[in-house]
Structure formats: C-alpha cells, structure tokens
Design a protein around this motif. Structure first.
Motif, PDB file in Angstrom:
ATOM      1  N   HIS A   8       0.812  -1.227   0.000  1.00  8.50           N
ATOM      2  CA  HIS A   8       0.000   0.000   0.000  1.00  8.50           C
ATOM      3  C   HIS A   8       0.840   1.269   0.000  1.00  8.50           C
ATOM      4  O   HIS A   8       0.299   2.367   0.054  1.00  8.50           O
ATOM      5  CB  HIS A   8      -0.942   0.007   1.200  1.00  8.50           C
ATOM      6  N   LEU A   9       2.146   1.111  -0.012  1.00 11.10           N
ATOM      7  CA  LEU A   9       3.016   2.282   0.042  1.00 11.10           C
ATOM      8  C   LEU A   9       3.622   2.497  -1.339  1.00 11.10           C
ATOM      9  O   LEU A   9       4.799   2.246  -1.591  1.00 11.10           O
ATOM     10  CB  LEU A   9       4.110   2.086   1.114  1.00 11.10           C
ATOM     11  N   VAL A  10       2.760   2.927  -2.255  1.00  9.06           N
ATOM     12  CA  VAL A  10       3.138   3.120  -3.653  1.00  9.06           C
ATOM     13  C   VAL A  10       2.691   4.522  -4.038  1.00  9.06           C
ATOM     14  O   VAL A  10       1.544   4.887  -3.782  1.00  9.06           O
ATOM     15  CB  VAL A  10       2.450   2.060  -4.543  1.00  9.06           C
ATOM     16  N   PHE A  11       3.591   5.292  -4.650  1.00 13.77           N
ATOM     17  CA  PHE A  11       3.357   6.733  -4.754  1.00 13.77           C
ATOM     18  C   PHE A  11       3.173   7.222  -6.187  1.00 13.77           C
ATOM     19  O   PHE A  11       3.421   6.493  -7.144  1.00 13.77           O
ATOM     20  CB  PHE A  11       4.532   7.476  -4.108  1.00 13.77           C
ATOM     21  N   ASP A  12       2.766   8.505  -6.259  1.00 10.58           N
ATOM     22  CA  ASP A  12       2.642   9.215  -7.530  1.00 10.58           C
ATOM     23  C   ASP A  12       1.686   8.490  -8.481  1.00 10.58           C
ATOM     24  O   ASP A  12       1.952   8.377  -9.678  1.00 10.58           O
ATOM     25  CB  ASP A  12       4.032   9.391  -8.182  1.00 10.58           C
ATOM     26  N   ARG A  13       0.617   8.004  -7.921  1.00 11.06           N
ATOM     27  CA  ARG A  13      -0.467   7.349  -8.655  1.00 11.06           C
ATOM     28  C   ARG A  13      -0.030   6.074  -9.376  1.00 11.06           C
ATOM     29  O   ARG A  13      -0.678   5.610 -10.308  1.00 11.06           O
ATOM     30  CB  ARG A  13      -1.128   8.309  -9.649  1.00 11.06           C
ATOM     31  N   ARG A  14       1.080   5.503  -8.959  1.00 14.10           N
ATOM     32  CA  ARG A  14       1.464   4.219  -9.535  1.00 14.10           C
ATOM     33  C   ARG A  14       0.520   3.142  -9.013  1.00 14.10           C
ATOM     34  O   ARG A  14      -0.140   3.312  -7.991  1.00 14.10           O
ATOM     35  CB  ARG A  14       2.890   3.851  -9.130  1.00 14.10           C
ATOM     36  N   HIS A  67       0.719   0.112  11.060  1.00 22.50           N
ATOM     37  CA  HIS A  67       1.687   0.790  11.953  1.00 22.50           C
ATOM     38  C   HIS A  67       1.929   0.006  13.234  1.00 22.50           C
ATOM     39  O   HIS A  67       2.082   0.580  14.307  1.00 22.50           O
ATOM     40  CB  HIS A  67       1.202   2.211  12.323  1.00 22.50           C
ATOM     41  N   VAL A  68       1.946  -1.317  13.128  1.00 24.05           N
ATOM     42  CA  VAL A  68       2.152  -2.159  14.314  1.00 24.05           C
ATOM     43  C   VAL A  68       3.196  -3.244  13.996  1.00 24.05           C
ATOM     44  O   VAL A  68       2.897  -4.442  14.046  1.00 24.05           O
ATOM     45  CB  VAL A  68       0.821  -2.790  14.803  1.00 24.05           C
ATOM     46  N   GLU A 124      -6.170   5.267   2.426  1.00 21.40           N
ATOM     47  CA  GLU A 124      -5.528   6.510   2.854  1.00 21.40           C
ATOM     48  C   GLU A 124      -4.011   6.383   2.969  1.00 21.40           C
ATOM     49  O   GLU A 124      -3.301   7.380   3.040  1.00 21.40           O
ATOM     50  CB  GLU A 124      -6.121   6.942   4.215  1.00 21.40           C
ATOM     51  N   LEU A 125      -3.523   5.146   3.006  1.00 19.19           N
ATOM     52  CA  LEU A 125      -2.091   4.951   3.272  1.00 19.19           C
ATOM     53  C   LEU A 125      -1.150   5.556   2.230  1.00 19.19           C
ATOM     54  O   LEU A 125      -0.144   6.173   2.605  1.00 19.19           O
ATOM     55  CB  LEU A 125      -1.777   3.457   3.386  1.00 19.19           C
ATOM     56  N   PRO A 126      -1.434   5.378   0.930  1.00 17.57           N
ATOM     57  CA  PRO A 126      -0.474   5.941  -0.044  1.00 17.57           C
ATOM     58  C   PRO A 126      -0.290   7.440   0.153  1.00 17.57           C
ATOM     59  O   PRO A 126       0.843   7.927   0.169  1.00 17.57           O
ATOM     60  CB  PRO A 126      -1.109   5.629  -1.399  1.00 17.57           C
TER      61      PRO A 126
END
Ligand code: PMP
Ligand code: GLN
Length: 385
Positions: free
Chosen positions: A206-212, A238-239, A289-291
């Motif tokens: 889920h940590l993928v940015f810039d609309r990738r 976050h755990v 919401e994560l990205p």
C-alpha cells in the motif's frame, strides 16, 4: 576433553542484522532513528482497543493453523477489492506470525538441497539465509543503479536446470523501486517457461506513490498459479511489533506451506488476529488513505533535504528514501552511518550490507515512517552537512 561442544555454524558469515545493530547504536547515542523501518507513531486507536478487548476477554489460546476464519475472510475481501483476485479463504490464505516466517516457510516448502533460487541485490536480509538453511543455493543478481529495476536479460542468463524459484520484492526495500506491468509480463514468461515458483514479498503493497499501481502477483492470474504472495499487517497498520502477516498461494502451494508452517510457528497470535479482523471490517478506508499518508511524509522529508548535498530521486514506494552521500563523504557506507549516528545524530542503514558483492556505491537508506516533527528535525540536521 573439551568442555564446550564444537559448533559447525550453518550461517557462519551472518552476524546480528543491520536493523538491530543500527537501532541499538541510535539508542546508545540518542540519535534520531531513521534506520530500522518502524513508525514512531502508534496504530489506529480503534485497532489497539480491539486487541485490548480480545486479550482481556479470553481469546488467548491457540488459533486454527491457517488463521482465524474471520481474518481470512477479511483478507479475501481485501484482495478482491484491491487486486480483483478471487481467493479461497480455506485453501489459499494462511495467517503467519509476520511476513518473515511466511517467507521462511515458502522457501522451505519448495526448495530442495542444490536448488538455485534467484534473488536481487540489494536484497532484503532474510531471503538468502532461508534459502541456504533449506540447502538451496542463492543466486544473487544485481539491480542496476540508479533505477534499481530488474535486468530480465541477466535473469534469463542466470537460469539453469537447477533454478527452482525466484524471489521478488515490490515495492522494494531498500531502494524504493517498484515493478511495472512489463516486469510482471517478463516474470510470468520466465517462470512459466522454466517452471519456477515465485515468492513475491509485497509487504509494502500500500506504500506506492505518484499514482502508480501496485503490481501484485495476485492481479495476474497466470503468475498467481505459481506464486506465494506474502504480506505484513505490521507495515499496513503501523504495528510492526505485532508480527502478523499472511501468505496467499494456490491450494497445492498452500498445503506445502502449511506443512512447514505447522512445525515452525504452528499458528499466529490469536488476539491480534481478532483485532485485525474487526478493524479491517470496520475501517477498510484505512488502506486507501495509506499511499497519500506516506507520500506526504516522503515529500516533506525530501523537500527538506532538497537543499542538502544528498542526492536522490523520490522513492516510488515503501517508507524508505535512498540517498547518495557522495558529495559529502568518500568513506564507505558503514563508516558513514556510524558517523551519522554517533556524531551527527541521525541513524541510517548502509546499502552495502544488502549485497553479496557490494558495488562500492555511496548510498544510505533513511526511513520516513516518522512523525513530521521527527522528520523535520532530522532533515534540518542532514541539510547542514
Ligand atoms: N520483507 C520486507 C521487504 C521487509 O521490509 C520486512 C520488514 N520489515 C519484512 C519482509 C518482514 O515483515 P514482518 O515484520 O511482518 O515479518
Ligand atoms: N524491514 C525493516 C527494515 O527494513 C526491519 C525489520 C527487521 O528489523 N527485521 O528496516
């Protein structure tokens, strides 16, 4: 007679992991810890409350081997919603005590002595030892800097009749690179042609940015048939200390994984599973919401570093930012992280430890899963170097 037994180490070249070493050094020198990847903020309050509830209300005995049904059901819904994959909760989903255990079990499920397993340097630290402990032979290929994408021609050249599996990691720790749809096509073609298993470490899904788009193997039906897809709740909620993850694999592969898993850990933590199941059902939007949450952190940290002498291109995924310190120091990265931690007050991870043969680049990794105030303080210090 000797009074101590002779130990013939199975991992003689392995020391304490760099993550433990750097976090300890950060602690000892009171440095801001941007080394080991864990947040300095807590998981969602409602999730923490569910854990308290279940631990306080008698959900403290062994869970079913595959994980509690309610959590596996939530996982099924999630992968359908995100990846369009229809997976069977009973036959294809196994909840594990962390992604690390799932990776270990997947490797041990399919790697026989002498089998070769392709992996890519800089490589996450648990893959190579898992393969060697299974009697396999790690084959380390290099992700060429500065893009750190997979060189598929090099993969084709490395294939032998002993090649059994390939381990990929997207988004990639430590470089932040991500696989594209073209990469997946190449991987599928090679895996099918050579009848390989794929172990796909997707803990930063889920940590993928810039609309990738995250190219999970689960999106790709043909690839999915020969893959273990491995995920971690630690990153997503976050755990990291809860050490709970899961593996999705076709029924035949899942059966083999569980044969191993039942004798490594047997099961994952019961009250944590109940808490996660409730929270996933109540709050699916957390994942959406994560990205943006992490993209903002990346941008904040990078904007503050922009005027510094570190050079970098923005991370495409993960909560790590790789930076080139060549304009600041000629020293090797191990020396540089010691200096940064002990004298400058910001801890980082050196890149060289993730290589079989370090290329002598000048990179260190900072993690940005930190409160904005922590990132600002760190960046202000780093900006002055
Ligand atoms: N794979 C990668 C690439 C990671 O960065 C991590 C974690 N930190 C893991 C696996 C392990 O995840 P877990 O803590 O759930 O075992
Ligand atoms: N994966 C985390 C990192 O890369 C650390 C996990 C660990 O310490 N084993 O920083």
């Amino acid at each position: 007679m000797k009074d101590e037994p002779h130990i013939n180490s199975k991992l003689p070249d392995v020391g304490t992991t760099i993550f433990t070493v750097m976090s300890q050094m950060a602690h000892d020198h009171q440095a801001i810890n941007l080394s080991q990847g864990y947040p300095d903020y807590d998981g969602p309050r409602a999730l923490l409350e569910r854990l308290q509830f279940y631990a306080g209300n008698g959900h403290n005995q062994y869970a079913p081997l595959a994980g509690i049904p309610a959590l596996r059901e939530q996982i099924v819904r999630k992968v359908e919603r995100h990846y369009g994959a229809l997976v069977d909760a009973n036959e294809e989903v196994t909840v594990t005590p962390g992604a690390t255990e799932a990776i270990f079990c997947a490797v041990h499920a399919v790697v026989h002595p002498g089998d070769e397993v392709i992996m890519f340097d800089p490589v996450y630290d648990c893959y190579d030892p898992a393969v060697r402990l299974a009697g396999g032979v790690p084959v380390h290929l290099v992700l060429p800097a500065p893009g750190f994408g997979i060189d598929w021609a090099a993969v084709r050249q490395a294939l032998t009749p002993r090649t059994r599996a390939i381990i990929v990691n997207t988004p990639h720790n430590p470089t932040g690179s991500v696989l594209s749809a073209e990469d997946i096509a190449a991987l599928t073609e090679i895996a099918e042609r050579h009848d390989l298993f794929v172990i796909s470490d997707e803990v930063y899904e889920h940590l993928v940015f810039d609309r990738r788009r995250h190219e999970s193997v689960l999106r790709h039906e043909r690839l999915r048939r020969r893959s273990f897809a491995i995920f971690s709740f630690g990153k997503t909620y976050h755990v990291t200390g809860w050490k709970t993850g899961y593996c999705i694999a076709p029924p035949a592969l899942t059966r083999e994984l569980r044969r191993v898993h039942q004798f490594v850990a047997f099961v994952a933590f019961t009250p944590v599973q109940y808490a996660l199941a409730d929270f996933m059902a109540a709050c699916p939007e957390h994942l959406d919401e994560l990205p943006a949450f992490y993209e903002r952190k990346r941008d904040r940290f990078n904007a503050a570093l922009a005027g510094s002498r570190f050079r970098f291109s923005p991370s495409a995924g993960t909560f790590f930012q790789l930076v080139d310190y060549g304009a600041i120091s000629d020293a090797e990265d191990l020396e540089v992280v010691r200096w940064l931690t002990q004298e400058i007050g910001v801890a980082a991870i050196p890149m060289s430890v993730f290589y079989k043969s370090p290329p002598g680049d000048r990179y260190v990794r900072f993690c940005f899963c930190k409160e904005d105030a922590t990132l600002d303080r760190a960046a202000a210090i780093l900006g002055g170097l």
